[in-house]
Scaffold this motif. Structure first.
Motif, mmCIF file in Angstrom:
data_model
loop_
_atom_site.group_PDB
_atom_site.id
_atom_site.type_symbol
_atom_site.label_atom_id
_atom_site.label_comp_id
_atom_site.label_asym_id
_atom_site.label_seq_id
_atom_site.Cartn_x
_atom_site.Cartn_y
_atom_site.Cartn_z
ATOM 1 N N GLU A 24 0.840 -1.208 0.000
ATOM 2 C CA GLU A 24 0.000 0.000 0.000
ATOM 3 C C GLU A 24 0.867 1.248 0.000
ATOM 4 O OE1 GLU A 24 -2.806 0.115 3.269
ATOM 5 O OE2 GLU A 24 -3.350 2.206 2.884
ATOM 6 N N LYS A 52 -5.250 1.852 4.655
ATOM 7 C CA LYS A 52 -6.104 0.676 4.793
ATOM 8 C C LYS A 52 -5.509 -0.395 5.708
ATOM 9 C CE LYS A 52 -9.225 -1.472 1.457
ATOM 10 N NZ LYS A 52 -10.422 -0.635 1.551
ATOM 11 N N ARG A 71 -6.744 -5.720 10.289
ATOM 12 C CA ARG A 71 -7.401 -5.064 9.151
ATOM 13 C C ARG A 71 -7.345 -5.950 7.899
ATOM 14 N NH1 ARG A 71 -5.305 1.086 9.066
ATOM 15 N NH2 ARG A 71 -5.281 1.513 11.314
ATOM 16 N N THR A 108 -10.729 -7.355 5.651
ATOM 17 C CA THR A 108 -10.796 -6.507 4.452
ATOM 18 C C THR A 108 -11.787 -7.020 3.400
ATOM 19 O OG1 THR A 108 -9.507 -5.422 2.720
ATOM 20 C CG2 THR A 108 -8.914 -7.698 3.260
#
Ligand code: CLR
Length: 420
Positions: free
Chosen positions: A130, A353, A412, A416
């Motif tokens: 990311e 995220k 997370r 997701t």
């Protein structure tokens, strides 16, 4: 003068007066890569077998070495195996080093490595990468194998400066490797590098100086890099020594193992401080094919996923169509500018995220689940925002007080909506 060499000449001139932010460089189309920098995290695990290998090492009755030392040797082998993918793969597939696409904030690259072991003992390995910052550009990633409870997480950013003949690049960030079943963690620092061959329009990477691998069991590997010298030396050379701990590393004669050779070719390993002429092969990069990860088709990707977002720019680059490259890039840039404006107006900043920013200088060893603080202390490395591998108390360590880094939030990933 051909138009190619004319545009290269003006590119070199712009490099000479250049300020350190690589994304601000306007390069001629033939040096552009259709791949975004957010994809480069995949190079960490193109040898999944070596990545997972420590999990399958057993202590034997007649072993001279502790099992933790055997793990360290295996981790070093995996690390050396990543270097050819990291630093030579553009030269191999594109004919030379290229300027990657500069990822936008929130850009994602995800994929997985399927289990190619005959016994199916590896299981699936996931990659999530990311873009967590745009100014300065920072990419964070996690590589997770649940079957063997093995996770690599890390982040990186670069700063560059131009010398007479090369572009010198320092890496910021680190990688952390965790083998939960073994109760072991490793801190990996990122070596400085430079780009040679720029004047000839044939750029390639060479690594330099040192990087470290610190094990939670105390063992430390110090890896020294060198390139083709004017009089001697082969390209992509390295010498790695494993010591009992960082204080023993002050004295090379105390090395438990020494590995020497080319990270893009063959290396050998011996006990002690020198590599014997009949030493055992450690890793052979040319005869160890990388396993590429699987990425789902563009039609199934989310708009934040790299290959979908850059599809039209990538096509324009492949078609060598300079106007179209510019046009398509501008679209993405404008969209991003609008998003940032809206976030500022609504007072809702962009939320990463899978990763969060963390100031490790404020955490104790016990409060830091990643193990970074403990391992950096063990290796006598700075916790601050300094080039990766900076020693505590060195001049670079005193340049800043800031200690903000990026860490992975595994929960997370568990929840997701991104499909792998
Ligand atoms: C990114 C993180 C990876 C390792 C890695 C490999 C090659 C590096 C890249 C990093 C950062 C960007 C980089 C690239 C080589 C060339 C490229 C420095 C560190 C620059 C932006 C290209 C400049 C243009 C030249 C072709 C002249 O794990």
């Amino acid at each position: 003068m051909s138009s190619t060499s004319a545009s290269w000449t003006s590119f070199i001139k712009s490099l000479a007066s250049y300020n350190g932010d690589l994304s601000s460089l306007t390069a001629p189309p033939f040096i552009l890569s259709p791949t975004s920098l957010v994809e480069y995290s995949q190079y960490w695990s193109e040898h999944v077998d070596l990545f997972l290998a420590p999990n399958f090492i057993q202590q034997e009755p007649n072993d001279i070495d502790s099992v933790e030392l055997k793990h360290m040797v295996a981790v070093l082998r995996w690390f050396i195996s990543t270097l050819k993918s990291q630093y030579c793969s553009r030269a191999e597939t594109l004919g030379g080093e290229k300027k990657p696409l500069n990822p936008f904030l929130g850009e994602l690259f995800v994929g997985k490595w399927t289990d190619e072991s005959p016994s199916k003992k590896f299981g699936e390995t996931l990659l999530v990468s990311e873009q967590v910052s745009h100014h300065p550009p920072i990419t964070a990633y996690a590589i997770q194998n649940k079957t063997n409870k093995t996770t690599l997480q890390g982040y990186n950013g670069v700063r560059a400066s131009m010398s007479a003949t090369a572009l010198n690049v320092r890496q910021y960030g680190h990688a952390l490797l965790s083998y939960e079943n073994l109760n072991e963690k490793y801190l990996i620092t990122l070596p400085p590098l430079h780009i040679e061959g720029i004047l000839m329009a044939a750029p390639f990477v060479e690594l330099e100086q040192k990087s470290y691998i610190q094990s939670s069991a105390g063992y430390v590997a110090v890896i020294e890099y060198s390139g083709k010298g004017y009089f001697s030396g082969k390209s992509n050379s390295f010498k790695a020594r494993i010591y009992k701990n960082i204080s023993e590393a002050e004295d090379k004669t105390k090395a438990l193992y020494t590995v020497s050779g080319q990270w893009s070719g063959v290396s050998s390993i011996s006990r002690g401080n020198t590599v014997a002429s009949d030493a055992q092969v450690f890793f052979d990069a040319k005869n160890s094919k990388p396993q590429h990860l699987t990425v789902k088709p563009i039609e199934e990707q989310s708009p934040l996923e790299s290959r979908r977002a850059w599809q039209k720019v990538a096509e324009a680059i492949r078609a060598n169509n300079y106007n179209l490259i510019h046009e398509e890039k501008t679209k993405i840039e404008n969209e991003q500018r609008e998003l940032r404006k809206k976030e500022a107006a609504d007072d809702t900043p962009w939320k990463q995220k899978f990763f969060e920013e963390i100031d490790y200088t404020t955490l104790t060893e016990e409060d830091d689940e990643t193990g970074y603080v403990k391992l950096a202390n063990m290796a006598n490395l700075s916790l601050k925002n300094v080039p990766s591998g900076t020693r505590k108390g060195s001049s670079k360590d005193n340049e800043t007080e800031a200690g903000s880094h990026w860490r992975f939030c595994p929960e997370r990933l568990d929840t997701t909506d991104i499909v792998f």
